[in-house]
Write an enzyme that holds these catalytic residues in place. Structure first.
Site, PDB file in Angstrom:
ATOM      1  N   ASP A 128       0.859  -1.184   0.000  1.00 52.82           N
ATOM      2  CA  ASP A 128       0.000   0.000   0.000  1.00 52.82           C
ATOM      3  C   ASP A 128       0.893   1.230   0.000  1.00 52.82           C
ATOM      4  O   ASP A 128       1.973   1.209   0.590  1.00 52.82           O
ATOM      5  CB  ASP A 128      -0.897   0.006   1.240  1.00 52.82           C
ATOM      6  CG  ASP A 128      -1.986  -1.046   1.192  1.00 52.82           C
ATOM      7  OD1 ASP A 128      -2.481  -1.353   0.091  1.00 52.82           O
ATOM      8  OD2 ASP A 128      -2.353  -1.563   2.264  1.00 52.82           O
ATOM      9  N   ASP A 150      -7.075  -1.140  -4.607  1.00 50.07           N
ATOM     10  CA  ASP A 150      -8.115  -0.749  -3.651  1.00 50.07           C
ATOM     11  C   ASP A 150      -8.994   0.355  -4.225  1.00 50.07           C
ATOM     12  O   ASP A 150     -10.225   0.330  -4.083  1.00 50.07           O
ATOM     13  CB  ASP A 150      -7.489  -0.252  -2.341  1.00 50.07           C
ATOM     14  CG  ASP A 150      -6.649  -1.294  -1.635  1.00 50.07           C
ATOM     15  OD1 ASP A 150      -6.908  -2.503  -1.798  1.00 50.07           O
ATOM     16  OD2 ASP A 150      -5.719  -0.895  -0.913  1.00 50.07           O
TER      17      ASP A 150
END
Length: 178
Positions: A128, A150
């Protein structure tokens, strides 16, 4: 002829699946190669947006990251893979999805597959890197760090839900008019 047109309408949105996966994996590769883990690579607009390098062995909001590896692998890799396979089976068997719904389903699948690649190929977990200031809303100073996959899942998911609501409203209106 109609069958070929129908198949083409189902295959074309798969380009979005591939593009999301590629964008996700390329951006993660760049982050991994240029930003040391658990550091900030670049800040924009003060500290409103930061590009960081973190890894998540859980799912959204790091839920489940403390579970044993075997359980985590089963819950967060095997089950989602099976779900994505089921989604594609339904996707190809169903002729009632609108073109917009097909594109959004493929965007969601691309995001899911992008994160699954990390779960299967990166022992450190899902990479991330997008970190956004959230000004204390819902108790978050910063929104949990996320990635391209995401983003695709969330944006396409919202559009898909809205399109289903609109389709249901149109169906109800058509039934009421008869």
């Amino acid at each position: 002829m109609e069958k070929n047109k129908n198949l083409a309408a189902k295959l074309l949105p798969l380009l979005l699946t591939v593009l999301v996966m590629l964008a996700d994996q390329i951006t993660k590769y760049i982050v991994v190669k240029t930003i040391p883990p658990f550091t900030i690579g670049k800040s924009f607009f003060g500290n409103l947006l930061r590009i960081v390098h973190v890894a998540n062995t859980g799912v959204a909001f790091s839920v489940g990251d403390s579970l044993p590896d075997t359980i985590r692998h089963f819950l967060f890799a095997i089950i989602p893979l099976v779900i994505i396979i089921i989604v594609f089976v339904i996707y190809f068997r169903n002729d009632s999805f609108t073109p917009l719904q097909r594109w959004t389903i493929c965007g969601i699948a691309g995001g899911g597959l992008g994160n699954l690649l990390d779960r299967f190929l990166r022992p450190e977990g899902v990479v991330d890197f997008i970190d956004v200031k959230f000004f204390g809303i819902f108790g978050f100073d910063r929104w949990p760090t996320f990635n391209v996959a995401d983003s695709s899942i969330v944006v396409c998911g919202i559009i898909l839900i809205i399109s289903f609501i609109i389709s249901m409203a149109q169906d109800e209106k058509a039934k009421g008019g008869k």
